[in-house]
Design an enzyme around this catalytic site. Structure first.
Site, short mmCIF file in Angstrom:
data_model
loop_
_atom_site.label_atom_id
_atom_site.label_comp_id
_atom_site.label_asym_id
_atom_site.label_seq_id
_atom_site.Cartn_x
_atom_site.Cartn_y
_atom_site.Cartn_z
N GLY A 26 0.82 -1.20 0.00
CA GLY A 26 0.00 0.00 0.00
C GLY A 26 0.86 1.26 0.00
O GLY A 26 1.94 1.28 -0.56
N LEU A 27 0.36 2.30 0.67
CA LEU A 27 1.04 3.58 0.75
C LEU A 27 1.39 4.11 -0.63
O LEU A 27 2.49 4.56 -0.88
CB LEU A 27 2.33 3.46 1.59
CG LEU A 27 2.13 3.28 3.08
CD1 LEU A 27 3.47 3.20 3.78
CD2 LEU A 27 1.32 4.44 3.65
N CYS A 28 0.45 3.95 -1.56
CA CYS A 28 0.70 4.55 -2.86
C CYS A 28 -0.54 5.31 -3.31
O CYS A 28 -1.00 5.16 -4.43
CB CYS A 28 1.13 3.52 -3.89
SG CYS A 28 0.23 1.99 -3.82
N GLY A 29 -1.08 6.11 -2.40
CA GLY A 29 -2.20 6.97 -2.74
C GLY A 29 -3.41 6.17 -3.16
O GLY A 29 -3.71 5.12 -2.61
N PHE A 55 -3.88 4.46 -5.79
CA PHE A 55 -3.58 3.49 -6.85
C PHE A 55 -4.43 2.22 -6.75
O PHE A 55 -5.17 1.88 -7.67
CB PHE A 55 -2.09 3.15 -6.80
CG PHE A 55 -1.66 2.11 -7.79
CD1 PHE A 55 -1.57 2.42 -9.13
CD2 PHE A 55 -1.34 0.84 -7.36
CE1 PHE A 55 -1.17 1.46 -10.04
CE2 PHE A 55 -0.95 -0.13 -8.27
CZ PHE A 55 -0.87 0.19 -9.61
#
Lengths: 139, 294
Positions: B89-92, B94
């Protein structure tokens, strides 16, 4: 483009392996080897496991092993799509022999048709590798 | 009012977060560059395969003997959706965007009374779609492209899909992935894999001088070989695009997070200084009034 030359391209899914202007390429087609000179008639063909030979001024400059794929020939271009390609000099004979034995064993002991087909294909590729090395040694 | 120590601690913790997010941004930027190069390097193969398929497909389409991978099973009741997302995760937005698109497609297909199966590539997509459509998920493939996407991985997925198709488990296959546009934007694509859509034959096809291709051994036999490989290549391309989009999205998200942390630190520091000043003033007043009382 220089006259009498054919643009040879070898492409794998990962990248463009070769792109050069050469005199002639011999491709191991599904129905037999064919040589491509400039002005060849447009052709789409399958490629079996074997060796692509590149000729420059009647001398072999490159031998590349491919494990099958496709070739597209136009008047001025010869494009080969191959999933596995390597220079013949990079083939590891011992490994190929071992692959061949394993593949044959697998084919003999395969339970389903698709397993057997896959194993036979692997055996063919390994055999083609060995043939390639042998032939390169003769020349 | 928060004590000075509390404020100091919070500033410290935001600073630590900021360090992490800016490091992640840097890593994502490096990975993005590599993924982009890889995607570009893979383009020639896909393009040439498309060209071949275009010229073959137009001549074979409609003939009764056309292979099912091209012509379909003659049915469109059962769908397989391949949902390609990231493992992390931690990709906005996406993963969320991909899942949202998948959800919309499932709803649409189910409303039309069709069966839907899911094949999840990537853990995040499975995790979030499991809540609503857990029963549809047939299989999940994880760990793709941990370092970089390799063709064998895509080929493995494609082999699995072909196996399911040959076993008659579905009629139509759609692949959902994010097409990379730039470091800050991507475009969700729902691409039909099976039956294979035939790209338009382009006119600039290397002047054939009006001649048509010869086929060796024959159109049908080449197609039978070409179509399965085309699926591998399409999946490979989608995974590469996805990887580039993921790193791009992560870079943008982490850039934002770093900036927000900076603003937060500024605000907290201001409060900290004000509180400190207020306490000093207070103490002075106490001292002065104490001295006056004497």
């Amino acid at each position: 483009m220089a006259d009498g030359k054919v643009e040879f391209e070898l492409v794998s899914p990962e990248r463009l392996l070769a792109s050069q202007s050469v005199d002639m390429v011999v491709v191991p087609g599904g129905d037999g080897d064919f040589g491509v000179l400039a002005g060849h008639a447009p052709l789409l063909s399958t490629v079996r496991a074997g060796v692509i030979t590149v000729y420059e001024a009647k001398v072999i400059t490159d031998r590349i092993f491919v494990a099958g794929g496709f070739a597209e020939v136009t008047r001025e271009r010869c494009t080969v799509l191959a999933e596995v390609a390597m220079p013949v000099s990079d083939i590891d004979t011992a490994k190929a022999e071992q692959d061949l034995r394993e593949a044959r064993d697998d084919a003999a002991g395969a339970a389903t048709d698709s397993d057997r087909d896959a194993a036979t294909r692997r055996a063919d590729i390994a055999q083609a590798k060995l043939d390639a090395v042998r032939r390169a040694a003769v020349h | 009012m928060a004590s000075l120590k509390d404020l100091r601690d919070r500033i410290g913790s935001v600073k630590a977060t900021q360090k992490i997010t800016s490091a992640m941004k840097m890593v994502a930027a490096a990975k993005l560059r590599r993924a982009q190069e890889q995607a570009e390097a893979a383009r020639p193969y896909a393009e040439r395969m498309e060209r071949m398929l275009a010229s073959l497909g137009t001549s074979v389409r409609g003939t009764p003997g056309a292979p099912p991978l091209l012509a379909g099973t003659g049915n469109d009741q059962r769908h397989l959706i391949i949902l390609a997302t990231a493992d992390r995760g931690l990709c906005g937005g996406f993963n969320t965007n991909l899942v949202r698109r998948a959800r919309a497609l499932i709803i649409e297909l189910q409303a039309a009374g069709q069966d839907v199966q899911l094949l999840c590539v990537g853990r995040k997509g499975r995790d979030s779609i499991r809540r609503d459509y857990g029963s549809l998920i047939g299989e999940t493939i994880e760990g793709i492209g941990r370092k970089a996407v390799v063709f064998e991985e895509a080929d493995g997925i494609a082999a699995r899909v072909r196996e399911m198709f040959d076993a008659g488990e579905f009629d139509v296959c759609t692949l959902i992935y994010a097409k990379f546009k730039s470091a800050i934007s991507n475009e969700i694509q729902a691409q039909q894999l099976i039956p294979a859509p035939i790209p338009e034959a382009s006119d600039d096809a290397d002047d054939l001088g009006g001649a048509v291709y010869e086929y060796e051994p024959s159109e049908e036999e080449i197609l039978v070989d070409l179509l399965p490989r085309n699926i591998s290549v399409q999946i490979y391309r989608a995974l590469l695009e996805n990887a580039a989009s993921e790193h791009g999205a992560r870079m943008a998200a982490m850039d934002n997070a770093t900036r927000n942390a900076g603003e937060r630190i500024k605000g907290l520091t201001l409060t900290y200084n004000r509180t400190r000043q207020a306490m000093i003033t207070n103490e002075l007043i106490e001292i002065i009034s104490g001295a006056e009382a004497l």
